[in-house]
Design an enzyme around this catalytic site. Structure first.
Site, PDB file in Angstrom:
ATOM      1  N   LYS A  71      -0.144   5.265   8.371  1.00  0.00           N
ATOM      2  CA  LYS A  71       0.507   5.615   7.092  1.00  0.00           C
ATOM      3  C   LYS A  71      -0.543   5.768   5.983  1.00  0.00           C
ATOM      4  O   LYS A  71      -0.501   6.704   5.181  1.00  0.00           O
ATOM      5  CB  LYS A  71       1.519   4.502   6.746  1.00  0.00           C
ATOM      6  CG  LYS A  71       2.151   4.540   5.367  1.00  0.00           C
ATOM      7  CD  LYS A  71       1.604   3.479   4.410  1.00  0.00           C
ATOM      8  CE  LYS A  71       1.646   2.067   4.867  1.00  0.00           C
ATOM      9  NZ  LYS A  71       1.076   1.089   3.932  1.00  0.00           N
ATOM     10  N   LYS A 101      -6.960   1.982  -3.110  1.00  0.00           N
ATOM     11  CA  LYS A 101      -6.596   1.360  -1.824  1.00  0.00           C
ATOM     12  C   LYS A 101      -6.555   2.413  -0.706  1.00  0.00           C
ATOM     13  O   LYS A 101      -6.989   2.158   0.424  1.00  0.00           O
ATOM     14  CB  LYS A 101      -5.247   0.651  -1.963  1.00  0.00           C
ATOM     15  CG  LYS A 101      -4.681   0.109  -0.675  1.00  0.00           C
ATOM     16  CD  LYS A 101      -5.558  -0.954  -0.016  1.00  0.00           C
ATOM     17  CE  LYS A 101      -4.995  -1.370   1.334  1.00  0.00           C
ATOM     18  NZ  LYS A 101      -5.965  -2.169   2.103  1.00  0.00           N
ATOM     19  N   THR A 110       0.861  -1.185   0.000  1.00  0.00           N
ATOM     20  CA  THR A 110       0.000   0.000   0.000  1.00  0.00           C
ATOM     21  C   THR A 110       0.896   1.234   0.000  1.00  0.00           C
ATOM     22  O   THR A 110       1.555   1.536   1.005  1.00  0.00           O
ATOM     23  CB  THR A 110      -0.917   0.027   1.235  1.00  0.00           C
ATOM     24  OG1 THR A 110      -1.676  -1.186   1.279  1.00  0.00           O
ATOM     25  CG2 THR A 110      -1.866   1.214   1.164  1.00  0.00           C
TER      26      THR A 110
HETATM   27  N1  LIG Z   1      -1.353  -6.502   7.578  1.00  0.00           N
HETATM   28  C1  LIG Z   1      -2.459  -6.227   6.907  1.00  0.00           C
HETATM   29  O1  LIG Z   1      -3.585  -6.531   7.365  1.00  0.00           O
HETATM   30  C2  LIG Z   1      -2.418  -5.561   5.556  1.00  0.00           C
HETATM   31  C3  LIG Z   1      -1.316  -4.852   5.129  1.00  0.00           C
HETATM   32  N2  LIG Z   1      -1.341  -4.243   3.902  1.00  0.00           N
HETATM   33  C4  LIG Z   1      -0.182  -3.519   3.420  1.00  0.00           C
HETATM   34  O2  LIG Z   1       0.768  -4.493   3.028  1.00  0.00           O
HETATM   35  C5  LIG Z   1       2.094  -4.027   3.259  1.00  0.00           C
HETATM   36  C6  LIG Z   1       2.811  -5.026   4.175  1.00  0.00           C
HETATM   37  O3  LIG Z   1       2.076  -5.125   5.376  1.00  0.00           O
HETATM   38  P1  LIG Z   1       2.446  -6.175   6.514  1.00  0.00           P
HETATM   39  O4  LIG Z   1       2.862  -7.460   5.928  1.00  0.00           O
HETATM   40  O5  LIG Z   1       1.321  -6.138   7.465  1.00  0.00           O
HETATM   41  O6  LIG Z   1       3.689  -5.433   7.159  1.00  0.00           O
HETATM   42  P2  LIG Z   1       4.875  -5.972   8.080  1.00  0.00           P
HETATM   43  O7  LIG Z   1       5.269  -4.799   8.892  1.00  0.00           O
HETATM   44  O8  LIG Z   1       4.503  -7.234   8.757  1.00  0.00           O
HETATM   45  O9  LIG Z   1       6.029  -6.307   7.013  1.00  0.00           O
HETATM   46  C7  LIG Z   1       6.691  -5.283   6.347  1.00  0.00           C
HETATM   47  C8  LIG Z   1       7.680  -5.849   5.356  1.00  0.00           C
HETATM   48  O10 LIG Z   1       8.384  -4.757   4.734  1.00  0.00           O
HETATM   49  C9  LIG Z   1       9.779  -4.962   4.912  1.00  0.00           C
HETATM   50  N3  LIG Z   1      10.468  -3.686   5.000  1.00  0.00           N
HETATM   51  C10 LIG Z   1      10.239  -2.677   5.863  1.00  0.00           C
HETATM   52  N4  LIG Z   1      11.064  -1.641   5.607  1.00  0.00           N
HETATM   53  C11 LIG Z   1      11.861  -2.028   4.583  1.00  0.00           C
HETATM   54  C12 LIG Z   1      12.903  -1.398   3.856  1.00  0.00           C
HETATM   55  N5  LIG Z   1      13.306  -0.146   4.136  1.00  0.00           N
HETATM   56  N6  LIG Z   1      13.483  -2.073   2.850  1.00  0.00           N
HETATM   57  C13 LIG Z   1      13.066  -3.330   2.537  1.00  0.00           C
HETATM   58  N7  LIG Z   1      12.072  -3.987   3.191  1.00  0.00           N
HETATM   59  C14 LIG Z   1      11.475  -3.332   4.202  1.00  0.00           C
HETATM   60  C15 LIG Z   1       9.900  -5.785   6.190  1.00  0.00           C
HETATM   61  O11 LIG Z   1      11.160  -6.408   6.244  1.00  0.00           O
HETATM   62  P3  LIG Z   1      11.814  -6.830   7.663  1.00  0.00           P
HETATM   63  O12 LIG Z   1      11.236  -8.161   7.981  1.00  0.00           O
HETATM   64  O13 LIG Z   1      13.276  -6.867   7.398  1.00  0.00           O
HETATM   65  O14 LIG Z   1      11.432  -5.773   8.661  1.00  0.00           O
HETATM   66  C16 LIG Z   1       8.745  -6.748   5.978  1.00  0.00           C
HETATM   67  O15 LIG Z   1       9.080  -7.754   5.058  1.00  0.00           O
HETATM   68  C17 LIG Z   1       1.942  -2.626   3.853  1.00  0.00           C
HETATM   69  O16 LIG Z   1       2.033  -1.691   2.811  1.00  0.00           O
HETATM   70  C18 LIG Z   1       0.532  -2.643   4.436  1.00  0.00           C
HETATM   71  O17 LIG Z   1      -0.024  -1.351   4.502  1.00  0.00           O
HETATM   72  C19 LIG Z   1      -2.423  -4.345   3.066  1.00  0.00           C
HETATM   73  C20 LIG Z   1      -3.505  -5.067   3.435  1.00  0.00           C
HETATM   74  C21 LIG Z   1      -3.613  -5.696   4.724  1.00  0.00           C
HETATM   75  O1  LIG Z   2      -4.923  -2.644   4.630  1.00  0.00           O
HETATM   76  C1  LIG Z   2      -5.461  -3.311   5.476  1.00  0.00           C
HETATM   77  C2  LIG Z   2      -6.588  -4.167   5.257  1.00  0.00           C
HETATM   78  O2  LIG Z   2      -7.069  -4.806   6.217  1.00  0.00           O
HETATM   79  O3  LIG Z   2      -7.039  -4.231   4.103  1.00  0.00           O
END
Ligand SMILES: NC(=O)C1=CN([C@@H]2O[C@H](COP(=O)(O)OP(=O)(O)OC[C@H]3O[C@@H](n4cnc5c(N)ncnc54)[C@H](OP(=O)(O)O)[C@@H]3O)[C@@H](O)[C@H]2O)C=CC1
Ligand SMILES: O=CC(=O)O
Length: 294
Positions: free
Chosen positions: A245, A177, A102
């Site tokens: 965010k 989104k 996102t």
């Molecule tokens: N969780 C949810 O319910 C939902 C989330 N989303 C979106 O999906 C995306 C991921 O969410 P989610 O899985 O929950 O997040 P997490 O915080 O669990 O995971 C984040 C990921 O991004 C990586 N990351 C963070 N910073 C960096 C960087 N500077 N360079 C490279 N990799 C990086 C992390 O790596 P590391 O392990 O090394 O920290 C990890 O793999 C987000 O954009 C979120 O808004 C969308 C729908 C639902």
């Molecule tokens: O981005 C979060 C979700 O639940 O969708």
């Protein structure tokens, strides 16, 4: 992906990415699934289940036909593409890059332009649905960008999600989104204020949940998050820092269009307050804690 023998890659194995990559792996539709995560140790579980691991985004992309990414935020999405040994170092003619994080339209456009300038193809594919829908392959996928690549991704999208939408040129899915999550954040903010006011005025929160659940405002989010709020326990499914965010990015989109968004702006303040209380890594229902401040 009419050809069932494609090699696919996945960047970012957080709450969402690990579940999504696992579903690609379990589907058996692909010749290989190669994963990368900034913290490489997090690749080990999927490797033990049959995935390959690569040490850099460039190595994933250069060994795969299509690479998916699910990264935290715009900074993470940009770092994976433009950083040392990033996606751009591995892209060549015809390769597909599908960013499902996102992010805002400017980030997505910058990535899409760089990928296509290097000969690759780009789709943005943010998703709705949280940890459980990701595990169950029940996400809602919003796609935009290269239509041919979007069509080629249908088998993968069907493994990860229950429905996908093609919304147009790059940027449209990013905007959609953000609109969806702006509504979600505002709803969660209002819900938590209702739960707080109910308790403070001597009402049972369980009764409020039941009454809301029987009427026109019934929805899975209140039903799921209500009990967590009552127990003030917030294991992260959708981390609060990501919801904040999304509100921030949605408000910036509104600003750029002179669209007033007072409700979302107020909700954003609640999420910022909860983040300041150290709740960023908790589930976004922890915005309730901001209502408990004296
Ligand atoms: N969780 C949810 O319910 C939902 C989330 N989303 C979106 O999906 C995306 C991921 O969410 P989610 O899985 O929950 O997040 P997490 O915080 O669990 O995971 C984040 C990921 O991004 C990586 N990351 C963070 N910073 C960096 C960087 N500077 N360079 C490279 N990799 C990086 C992390 O790596 P590391 O392990 O090394 O920290 C990890 O793999 C987000 O954009 C979120 O808004 C969308 C729908 C639902
Ligand atoms: O981005 C979060 C979700 O639940 O969708």
């Amino acid at each position: 992906m009419a050809d069932a023998k494609l090699n696919v890659g996945f960047l970012g194995l957080g709450i969402m990415g690990e579940a999504m990559a696992r579903n690609l792996l379990k589907s058996g539709l692909f010749a290989s699934v190669t994963v990368w995560n900034r913290t490489l140790a997090k690749c080990q579980t999927l490797v033990s289940e049959g995935a390959k691991m690569a040490e850099t985004p460039a190595a994933v992309v250069s060994s795969c036909d299509i690479t998916f990414a699910m990264l935290a935020d715009p900074d993470a999405a940009l770092a994976a593409v433009f950083g040392d040994n990033g996606v751009l170092k591995g892209i060549s003619a015809g390769k597909g890059y599908v960013d499902m994080s996102t992010v805002d339209e400017a980030t997505s456009t910058k990535i899409g332009e760089a990928v296509t300038a290097a000969g690759g193809r780009f789709v943005e594919g943010p998703v709705s649905g949280s940890k459980k829908p990701a595990i169950d392959g029940q996400l809602i996928i919003m796609g935009a960008g290269d239509k041919e690549l979007y069509e080629q991704c249908q088998p993968a999208f069907r493994v990860m999600g229950k429905k996908s939408f093609y919304l147009g040129a790059t940027g449209a899915a990013a905007r959609m989104k953000l609109v969806v999550n702006m509504v979600m954040g505002s709803m969660m903010g209002a819900f938590c204020e209702g739960m707080a006011l109910a308790e403070k005025s001597g009402l049972e929160q369980t009764a409020l949940l039941e009454i809301l659940g029987l009427g026109a405002m019934a929805n899975p989010m209140f039903a799921l998050k209500g009990p967590a709020i009552m127990s003030r326990s917030y294991p992260p499914a959708f981390p609060l820092k990501h919801q904040q965010k999304d509100l921030r990015l949605a408000l910036a989109l509104g600003d750029s269009l002179n669209q007033p968004l007072p409700v979302a702006a107020a909700a954003n303040e609640s999420f910022k307050a909860a983040k300041a209380l150290g709740r960023g890594d908790d589930d976004f229902a922890a915005v309730y804690e901001a209502t408990q401040q004296k």
